[in-house]
Design a protein around this motif. Structure first.
Motif, PDB file in Angstrom:
ATOM      1  N   GLY A   8       0.779  -1.233   0.000  1.00 50.67           N
ATOM      2  CA  GLY A   8       0.000   0.000   0.000  1.00 50.67           C
ATOM      3  C   GLY A   8       0.809   1.280   0.000  1.00 50.67           C
ATOM      4  N   GLY A   9       2.131   1.166   0.097  1.00 51.66           N
ATOM      5  CA  GLY A   9       2.944   2.375   0.064  1.00 51.66           C
ATOM      6  C   GLY A   9       2.963   2.993  -1.321  1.00 51.66           C
ATOM      7  N   GLY A  10       3.537   4.195  -1.406  1.00 53.69           N
ATOM      8  CA  GLY A  10       3.619   4.861  -2.699  1.00 53.69           C
ATOM      9  C   GLY A  10       3.931   6.327  -2.556  1.00 53.69           C
ATOM     10  N   LEU A  11       3.733   7.047  -3.644  1.00 52.02           N
ATOM     11  CA  LEU A  11       3.988   8.482  -3.687  1.00 52.02           C
ATOM     12  C   LEU A  11       2.659   9.220  -3.648  1.00 52.02           C
ATOM     13  CD1 LEU A  11       5.851  10.934  -4.197  1.00 52.02           C
ATOM     14  CD2 LEU A  11       5.577  10.481  -6.654  1.00 52.02           C
ATOM     15  N   VAL A  12       2.555  10.200  -2.761  1.00 50.16           N
ATOM     16  CA  VAL A  12       1.326  10.971  -2.618  1.00 50.16           C
ATOM     17  C   VAL A  12       1.685  12.418  -2.328  1.00 50.16           C
ATOM     18  CG1 VAL A  12       1.123  10.487  -0.155  1.00 50.16           C
ATOM     19  CG2 VAL A  12      -0.936  10.997  -1.485  1.00 50.16           C
ATOM     20  N   GLN A  13       0.822  13.332  -2.732  1.00 53.52           N
ATOM     21  CA  GLN A  13       1.046  14.737  -2.446  1.00 53.52           C
ATOM     22  C   GLN A  13       0.648  15.062  -1.006  1.00 53.52           C
ATOM     23  OE1 GLN A  13      -1.074  16.965  -5.479  1.00 53.52           O
ATOM     24  NE2 GLN A  13       0.769  17.103  -6.729  1.00 53.52           N
ATOM     25  N   ALA A  14       1.246  16.090  -0.469  1.00 52.30           N
ATOM     26  CA  ALA A  14       0.889  16.543   0.867  1.00 52.30           C
ATOM     27  C   ALA A  14      -0.612  16.795   0.954  1.00 52.30           C
ATOM     28  CB  ALA A  14       1.663  17.804   1.224  1.00 52.30           C
ATOM     29  N   GLY A  15      -1.206  16.345   2.060  1.00 51.50           N
ATOM     30  CA  GLY A  15      -2.638  16.458   2.242  1.00 51.50           C
ATOM     31  C   GLY A  15      -3.404  15.243   1.770  1.00 51.50           C
ATOM     32  N   GLY A  16      -2.736  14.369   1.064  1.00 54.34           N
ATOM     33  CA  GLY A  16      -3.381  13.175   0.545  1.00 54.34           C
ATOM     34  C   GLY A  16      -3.455  12.047   1.555  1.00 54.34           C
ATOM     35  N   SER A  17      -3.933  10.892   1.095  1.00 54.22           N
ATOM     36  CA  SER A  17      -4.144   9.733   1.963  1.00 54.22           C
ATOM     37  C   SER A  17      -3.567   8.470   1.338  1.00 54.22           C
ATOM     38  CB  SER A  17      -5.643   9.523   2.209  1.00 54.22           C
ATOM     39  OG  SER A  17      -6.221  10.626   2.858  1.00 54.22           O
TER      40      SER A  17
END
Length: 123
Positions: A8-17
């Motif tokens: 479930g890990g990955g790259l996400v923008q700040a504020g994301g989930s």
């Protein structure tokens, strides 16, 4: 031997989930406290959250309270970490772990560890 596999890990923008999952290989999962730890580059591994064998009790690091939620499904031998309002400071490798101690929070109390999953939060 308890084997733990995170996903479930990955790259996400700040504020994301993101939602992390950890699948255990044995039925003994249901009798163990399960925890999540993380380690950022150049830093020590730190406690994030833990949940008791029944799921009734949880503990969180102050840095994630109100943003992260740990849960478990004993029928599926799986523990989850729901991460909301992510910050760049949350960037780390996240590890799932199992402990025979009641609601342990110290890494030394956890006997079994997964290989980790990378979480990267961009600003």
């Amino acid at each position: 031997q308890v084997q733990l596999v995170e996903s479930g890990g990955g790259l996400v923008q700040a504020g994301g989930s993101l939602r992390l999952s950890c699948a255990a290989s044995e039925r003994t999962f249901s009798s163990n406290t399960m925890g999540w730890f993380r380690q950022a580059p150049g830093k020590e591994r730190e406690f994030v959250a833990a949940i008791s064998w029944s799921g009734a009790l949880t503990r969180y690091a102050d840095s994630v309270k109100g943003r992260f939620t740990i849960s478990r499904d004993n029928a599926k031998n799986t523990v989850y970490l729901q991460m909301n309002s992510l910050k760049p400071a949350d960037t780390a490798v996240y590890y799932c772990a199992a402990s025979g101690y009641s609601l342990a929070v110290s890494s030394t109390a956890f006997d079994y560890w997964g290989q980790g999953t990378q979480v990267t939060v961009s600003s």
